[in-house]
Design a protein around this motif. Structure first.
Motif, PDB file in Angstrom:
ATOM      1  N   VAL A   1       4.867   4.074 -14.116  1.00  0.00           N
ATOM      2  CA  VAL A   1       3.590   4.772 -13.874  1.00  0.00           C
ATOM      3  C   VAL A   1       3.819   5.964 -12.935  1.00  0.00           C
ATOM      4  O   VAL A   1       4.708   5.931 -12.088  1.00  0.00           O
ATOM      5  N   ALA A   2       3.002   6.997 -13.099  1.00  0.00           N
ATOM      6  CA  ALA A   2       3.208   8.219 -12.312  1.00  0.00           C
ATOM      7  C   ALA A   2       2.251   8.325 -11.121  1.00  0.00           C
ATOM      8  O   ALA A   2       2.386   9.225 -10.299  1.00  0.00           O
ATOM      9  N   PHE A   3       1.282   7.407 -11.009  1.00  0.00           N
ATOM     10  CA  PHE A   3       0.363   7.497  -9.856  1.00  0.00           C
ATOM     11  C   PHE A   3       1.014   6.930  -8.596  1.00  0.00           C
ATOM     12  O   PHE A   3       2.081   6.299  -8.664  1.00  0.00           O
ATOM     13  N   THR A   4       0.364   7.165  -7.456  1.00  0.00           N
ATOM     14  CA  THR A   4       0.916   6.707  -6.175  1.00  0.00           C
ATOM     15  C   THR A   4       0.085   5.547  -5.620  1.00  0.00           C
ATOM     16  O   THR A   4      -1.029   5.291  -6.074  1.00  0.00           O
ATOM     17  N   ILE A   5       0.632   4.873  -4.613  1.00  0.00           N
ATOM     18  CA  ILE A   5       0.047   3.623  -4.129  1.00  0.00           C
ATOM     19  C   ILE A   5      -1.348   3.824  -3.516  1.00  0.00           C
ATOM     20  O   ILE A   5      -2.224   2.979  -3.675  1.00  0.00           O
ATOM     21  N   LYS A   6      -1.565   4.954  -2.855  1.00  0.00           N
ATOM     22  CA  LYS A   6      -2.866   5.212  -2.214  1.00  0.00           C
ATOM     23  C   LYS A   6      -3.973   5.229  -3.278  1.00  0.00           C
ATOM     24  O   LYS A   6      -5.023   4.600  -3.117  1.00  0.00           O
ATOM     25  N   GLU A   7      -3.708   5.940  -4.381  1.00  0.00           N
ATOM     26  CA  GLU A   7      -4.701   6.044  -5.458  1.00  0.00           C
ATOM     27  C   GLU A   7      -4.916   4.690  -6.141  1.00  0.00           C
ATOM     28  O   GLU A   7      -6.028   4.341  -6.516  1.00  0.00           O
ATOM     29  N   LEU A   8      -3.831   3.917  -6.308  1.00  0.00           N
ATOM     30  CA  LEU A   8      -3.954   2.594  -6.930  1.00  0.00           C
ATOM     31  C   LEU A   8      -4.801   1.670  -6.042  1.00  0.00           C
ATOM     32  O   LEU A   8      -5.684   0.973  -6.530  1.00  0.00           O
ATOM     33  N   ARG A   9      -4.527   1.703  -4.746  1.00  0.00           N
ATOM     34  CA  ARG A   9      -5.272   0.848  -3.807  1.00  0.00           C
ATOM     35  C   ARG A   9      -6.768   1.152  -3.874  1.00  0.00           C
ATOM     36  O   ARG A   9      -7.602   0.254  -3.889  1.00  0.00           O
ATOM     37  N   GLU A  10      -7.091   2.447  -3.936  1.00  0.00           N
ATOM     38  CA  GLU A  10      -8.504   2.857  -4.031  1.00  0.00           C
ATOM     39  C   GLU A  10      -9.165   2.274  -5.286  1.00  0.00           C
ATOM     40  O   GLU A  10     -10.308   1.850  -5.249  1.00  0.00           O
ATOM     41  N   MET A  11      -8.413   2.289  -6.400  1.00  0.00           N
ATOM     42  CA  MET A  11      -8.965   1.758  -7.654  1.00  0.00           C
ATOM     43  C   MET A  11      -9.201   0.255  -7.548  1.00  0.00           C
ATOM     44  O   MET A  11     -10.230  -0.258  -7.982  1.00  0.00           O
ATOM     45  N   ILE A  12      -8.234  -0.447  -6.957  1.00  0.00           N
ATOM     46  CA  ILE A  12      -8.340  -1.911  -6.847  1.00  0.00           C
ATOM     47  C   ILE A  12      -9.551  -2.294  -5.990  1.00  0.00           C
ATOM     48  O   ILE A  12     -10.231  -3.285  -6.255  1.00  0.00           O
ATOM     49  N   GLN A  13      -9.817  -1.453  -4.971  1.00  0.00           N
ATOM     50  CA  GLN A  13     -10.923  -1.770  -4.046  1.00  0.00           C
ATOM     51  C   GLN A  13     -12.233  -1.080  -4.424  1.00  0.00           C
ATOM     52  O   GLN A  13     -13.199  -1.117  -3.665  1.00  0.00           O
ATOM     53  N   LEU A  14     -12.291  -0.451  -5.584  1.00  0.00           N
ATOM     54  CA  LEU A  14     -13.465   0.337  -5.973  1.00  0.00           C
ATOM     55  C   LEU A  14     -14.723  -0.538  -6.040  1.00  0.00           C
ATOM     56  O   LEU A  14     -14.740  -1.548  -6.730  1.00  0.00           O
TER      57      LEU A  14
END
Length: 491
Positions: free
Chosen positions: A234-247
């Motif tokens: 995957v090309a996204f970064t951990i900060k953006e993934l964390r935001e999605m998980i906690q959306l």
């Protein structure tokens, strides 16, 4: 007065004995080194690449830098690309504003290089020209059905909610319940997050009024992000993934099968990739705690990652009038590490949806026939920012290296181009003799009916946006119509 005249022509006021005899033509090359004159440099593009390049060039004690921008407003993707709910990323605007306030720097907006003025004209007026105009196009999917209504690029969607003038006519139809984003980078996650964020959470951001109105009416409940390869790529970064998980109000859908055998593979990968994959793995395979389980159970929206799928066709609705799904080829991985490729297995599956957003990368366009351009790679051919075979022409940012990396990557890259240019200046590799700079370009623009927008003009527009936002508790209400901007400035 004499010394002032000489300075205008790029001479420094030195003892009279060094001035040429009356009636002779001054030989700039022999009398003084380039640095004793005012190097006139211009930068095309006012995004991070343009401003960071200018910032480095101003380290030269005499250099004058003009920044040209086709929009009436500065800051490029910081204004038009960074998500409205990421205001902290926009703080670099303060640094760029400081650069623009330098007495040796000027911003000229509403000037499109390649249309209003050509690169050869800039090269004649300046000692050096730096192209930093970014990647203003998107990579096409090149599959059947891509032209159907209901299909658009993530780039255009981002431009729409961020107030980019050329994307204000987009009017995406969010009346469907499922959206598919093709791509698994940070832009794809931004778009998914904006589609699924409760609109009241966006009310106090600088998202445009029109976009907020459409998002309030949205019926999109599920967003799938589709990638050709697997979780390790995957090309996204951990900060953006964390935001999605906690959306708020949304739950993740990850298939544990996609993560089989990954635990052993991640031992060898670099730390950032390892942390990112571990977070994906935990989200996919571990049972959430009571609090998180309750949050997910009450969520009315969902997002998921579909791995090992490659888009083959956008499927039309029965009447053929709009997109109704995506046909995906199932893939498997071949090769190791960076060389890992997705190859089709022969299986197909259809994913129904009413909105398709392609997020497979941005692409630069050629700016002027006189500038070499590699259309396959979408970059200007260069060596460390020096444009190949064109002395005095440079490039920085995405048009130099391709559309990858974050703002900090562009900063390093732009400083390097600036450094190369100043080295060439010091070594006497740039044209000697005076160059008129903006004075010559202003005359050309004026004769062509083009009214440039200065940085102080922008500050008037900025103040207007802030005032318009105050009524609704927003940091600003962006002006989205260039004609209205020019009217406000009395142009």
């Amino acid at each position: 007065m004499a010394s002032r005249c000489w300075r205008w022509w790029g001479w420094s006021a030195r003892p009279r004995t060094r001035l040429p005899p009356a009636g002779s033509t001054p030989s700039f090359r022999h009398h003084f080194s380039t640095q004793e004159k005012t190097p006139q440099i211009c930068v095309v593009g006012s995004g991070p690449a343009g401003f960071y390049t200018a910032q480095h060039l101003l380290k030269h004690p005499q250099a004058h830098v003009d920044i040209y921008e086709k929009q009436p407003v500065p800051f490029g993707l910081v204004r038009f690309g960074v998500a409205p709910d990421h205001p902290e990323v926009k703080n670099v605007i303060n640094t760029f504003t400081q650069t623009a306030h330098s007495g040796r720097c000027a911003f000229w907006g509403n000037v499109e290089v390649g249309r209003d003025v050509t690169v050869p004209e800039l090269r004649e007026a300046y000692h050096a020209v730096v192209l930093s105009y970014g990647a203003e196009d998107h990579r096409a999917l090149e599959i059947p059905g891509e032209e159907l209504p209901g299909v658009c690029s993530a780039r255009a969607f981002v431009g729409w909610y961020n107030g980019l003038p050329e994307n204000q006519e987009l009017e995406p139809d969010l009346s469907c319940d499922t959206a598919v984003i093709l791509g698994q980078g940070n832009v794809a996650l931004d778009v998914a997050r904006i589609l699924l964020t409760p609109p009241e959470h966006l009310e106090r951001t600088d998202i445009t009024k029109a976009a907020l109105g459409v998002l309030r009416q949205s019926r999109v409940k599920t967003v799938w992000l589709v990638g050709r390869r697997g979780p390790l790529q995957v090309a996204f970064t951990i900060k953006e993934l964390r935001e999605m998980i906690q959306l708020p109000g949304a739950r993740p859908i990850l298939d544990p099968v996609d993560f089989l055998g990954l635990q052993d593979k991640i031992k060898e990968v670099p730390r950032p990739r390892k942390r990112l994959t571990e977070l994906l793995l935990r989200t996919a395979t571990e049972k959430p705690g009571p609090e998180e389980a309750a949050r997910q159970a009450s969520a009315s929206r969902a997002w998921g990652l579909r791995f090992f799928r490659s888009p083959q066709q956008v499927l039309p609705s029965p009447d053929g009038r709009r997109a109704a799904g995506v046909r995906l080829a199932v893939t498997r991985l071949e090769g190791v590490d960076e060389a890992t490729r997705a190859v089709p297995t022969g299986d197909m599956e259809d994913l129904p949806c009413g909105l398709v957003l392609s997020s497979i990368g941005y692409k630069s366009r050629p700016v002027d026939p006189s500038v070499p351009f590699d259309s396959k790679l979408g970059v200007i051919p260069n060596v460390e920012g020096r444009v190949m075979d064109v002395p005095g022409l440079y490039c920085s940012g995405w048009v130099k290296r391709g559309p990858t990396g974050v703002i900090a990557t562009t900063m390093t890259d732009s400083f390097l181009t600036g450094q190369m240019l100043l080295q060439d200046l010091k070594a006497g590799l740039l044209p000697s003799g005076p160059r008129p700079g903006y004075a010559a370009i202003q005359a050309l623009l004026s004769s062509r009916g083009v009214r440039p927008v200065s940085f102080s003009d922008w500050e008037k527009l900025d103040a207007e946006e802030v005032v318009r936002g105050q009524g609704t508790g927003k940091p600003r209400e962006k002006l989205v119509d260039p004609q209205e901007m020019l009217r406000l400035l009395g142009h």
